[in-house]
Design an enzyme around this catalytic site. Structure first.
Site, PDB file in Angstrom:
ATOM      1  CE1 TYR A  38      31.091  14.089  17.742  1.00  0.00           C
ATOM      2  CE2 TYR A  38      31.385  11.831  18.473  1.00  0.00           C
ATOM      3  CZ  TYR A  38      31.878  13.103  18.288  1.00  0.00           C
ATOM      4  OH  TYR A  38      33.168  13.380  18.633  1.00  0.00           O
ATOM      5  CG  LEU A  39      26.102  10.420  11.319  1.00  0.00           C
ATOM      6  CD1 LEU A  39      25.860  10.566   9.823  1.00  0.00           C
ATOM      7  CD2 LEU A  39      24.896   9.757  11.984  1.00  0.00           C
ATOM      8  N   GLY A  42      28.775   2.399  12.680  1.00  0.00           N
ATOM      9  CA  GLY A  42      27.497   1.713  12.904  1.00  0.00           C
ATOM     10  C   GLY A  42      26.407   2.384  12.071  1.00  0.00           C
ATOM     11  CG  HIS A  43      25.105   6.320  13.007  1.00  0.00           C
ATOM     12  ND1 HIS A  43      26.038   6.817  13.890  1.00  0.00           N
ATOM     13  CD2 HIS A  43      23.931   6.261  13.680  1.00  0.00           C
ATOM     14  CE1 HIS A  43      25.451   7.062  15.047  1.00  0.00           C
ATOM     15  NE2 HIS A  43      24.183   6.730  14.956  1.00  0.00           N
ATOM     16  CD  GLN A  67      15.756   9.840  21.876  1.00  0.00           C
ATOM     17  OE1 GLN A  67      15.116  10.078  20.865  1.00  0.00           O
ATOM     18  NE2 GLN A  67      16.641   8.855  21.916  1.00  0.00           N
ATOM     19  CD  GLN A 154      18.329  -6.351  16.392  1.00  0.00           C
ATOM     20  OE1 GLN A 154      18.009  -5.751  17.418  1.00  0.00           O
ATOM     21  NE2 GLN A 154      17.576  -7.292  15.875  1.00  0.00           N
ATOM     22  CB  SER A 191      27.923   3.728  21.539  1.00  0.00           C
ATOM     23  OG  SER A 191      27.277   4.771  22.250  1.00  0.00           O
ATOM     24  NE  ARG A 193      24.270   8.692  25.881  1.00  0.00           N
ATOM     25  CZ  ARG A 193      23.025   8.477  25.412  1.00  0.00           C
ATOM     26  NH1 ARG A 193      22.747   7.336  24.811  1.00  0.00           N
ATOM     27  NH2 ARG A 193      22.082   9.380  25.555  1.00  0.00           N
TER      28      ARG A 193
HETATM   29  O1  PAF Z   1      18.741   5.591  18.215  1.00  0.00           O
HETATM   30  C1  PAF Z   1      18.714   6.832  18.093  1.00  0.00           C
HETATM   31  O2  PAF Z   1      19.645   7.459  17.643  1.00  0.00           O
HETATM   32  C2  PAF Z   1      17.459   7.573  18.526  1.00  0.00           C
HETATM   33  O3  PAF Z   1      16.858   6.975  19.628  1.00  0.00           O
HETATM   34  C3  PAF Z   1      16.447   7.783  17.395  1.00  0.00           C
HETATM   35  C4  PAF Z   1      15.897   6.462  16.883  1.00  0.00           C
HETATM   36  C5  PAF Z   1      17.090   8.529  16.243  1.00  0.00           C
HETATM   37  C6  PAF Z   1      15.258   8.615  17.893  1.00  0.00           C
HETATM   38  O4  PAF Z   1      15.675   9.860  18.348  1.00  0.00           O
END
Ligand code: PAF
Length: 297
Positions: A38-39, A42-43, A67, A154, A191, A193
């Site tokens: 879901y770029l 920032g990505h 996670q 960051q 983000s 989200r």
């Molecule tokens: O920051 C994220 O998107 C995730 O925590 C990561 C580093 C890809 C690990 O799943």
């Protein structure tokens, strides 16, 4: 751009690329950007840093189930691989790794990589086990890709610190490159989200960047301001926003994440300082931060 879904095929491709470079007397420099997809811009900025400083850029897109806590948003986490592929193509990515959960975890993992202490505060306090999931998957990904450099935003300052600690502790041969937060014009940190926010929640969420900016200004104007006073200033300002529910406001050394004593003047601190906030808007939890770099005299 090649898309791989299988670990073995990706490893074989990277082996071939490294071998071809070695044949020409070069060492292939591989830059890696791990993401959950879901770029956004920032990505894109991480991909640009990677593109600039490496011969080959690998992007991974994997929503890592381990996670997420049981009541978190794993199932509804936004996913759009086709849009992600377009953005990756635009940024000159060479390889996308897009594995399934079964590919990454053919059986439940019995090995967990855990970084102590750094993971216990800030987001770690509210999300038990979250960082174990992050360090475990990042460690798997680093073993699969074996990059020279891996790029982390960051905005997740704690994550960047935790991963850097892991890499150092485990003597992993990769440079962790932290990259600046990218913000919307009005200050909201990008983000994946943010997509959950209703328009009025999005408006309310501006309190995060505003309160951090104000705190930075206060520190600049007042030599004697203490960590406790900054904490209270930020807390008060967020509390004025009815839609915001504070999870934490933390002022700590960076990257150790050790809390500054309340009575310590921020200017006297021996090192860089992270001011980090996590705030809920309805069911959506957002984080933001600033790092005040220690002025060298
Ligand atoms: O920051 C994220 O998107 C995730 O925590 C990561 C580093 C890809 C690990 O799943």
């Amino acid at each position: 751009m090649i898309v791989f879904t299988e670990i073995a095929a990706l490893k074989a491709h990277l082996r071939t690329e490294r071998f071809a470079a070695a044949h020409e007397g070069k060492v292939l420099q591989v830059g890696f950007v791990p993401t959950m997809g879901y770029l956004h811009e920032g990505h894109a900025s991480l991909l640009r840093y990677a593109r600039k400083n490496n011969d080959l850029v690998v992007l991974s897109i994997f929503v890592n189930p381990i996670q997420f806590g049981p009541n978190e948003d794993f199932d509804r986490y936004p996913r759009d691989p086709d849009k992600d592929k377009h953005l990756a193509e635009r940024e000159g990515v060479d390889v996308i790794f897009l594995p399934s959960v079964e590919e990454m975890y053919p059986q439940p993992t019995k090995t967990i990589v855990r970084v102590e202490e750094l993971t216990e505060r800030l987001c770690g306090a509210a999300r038990p086990g979250h960082f174990d999931g992050v360090t475990t998957v990042v460690s798997k990904l680093l073993h699969i890709v074996s990059p020279n450099r891996a790029y982390f935003g960051q905005k997740d300052a704690q994550q960047a610190a935790v991963v850097a600690q892991m890499v150092n502790d485990l003597n992993m041969d990769v440079e962790i490159v932290p990259c600046p937060i990218v913000r919307e014009e009005d200050g909201l940190a990008l983000s994946s989200r943010n997509v959950y926010l209703e328009p009025e929640q999005r408006q309310a969420a501006l309190v995060l960047s505003r309160s951090l900016r104000d705190a930075e200004q206060t520190v600049r104007e007042n030599d004697q301001i203490t960590a406790g006073e900054i904490f209270r200033q930020i807390t008060r300002s967020i509390a004025l926003e009815p839609a915001a529910q504070i999870d934490y406001v933390e002022i700590s050394y960076f990257p150790s994440l050790i809390a500054l004593p309340d009575s310590m003047s921020v200017k006297d601190a021996e090192g860089d300082i992270l001011i980090a906030v996590a705030v809920k808007f309805g069911a959506t939890r957002l984080i933001d931060n600033i790092i005040l770099a220690k002025e060298v005299s």
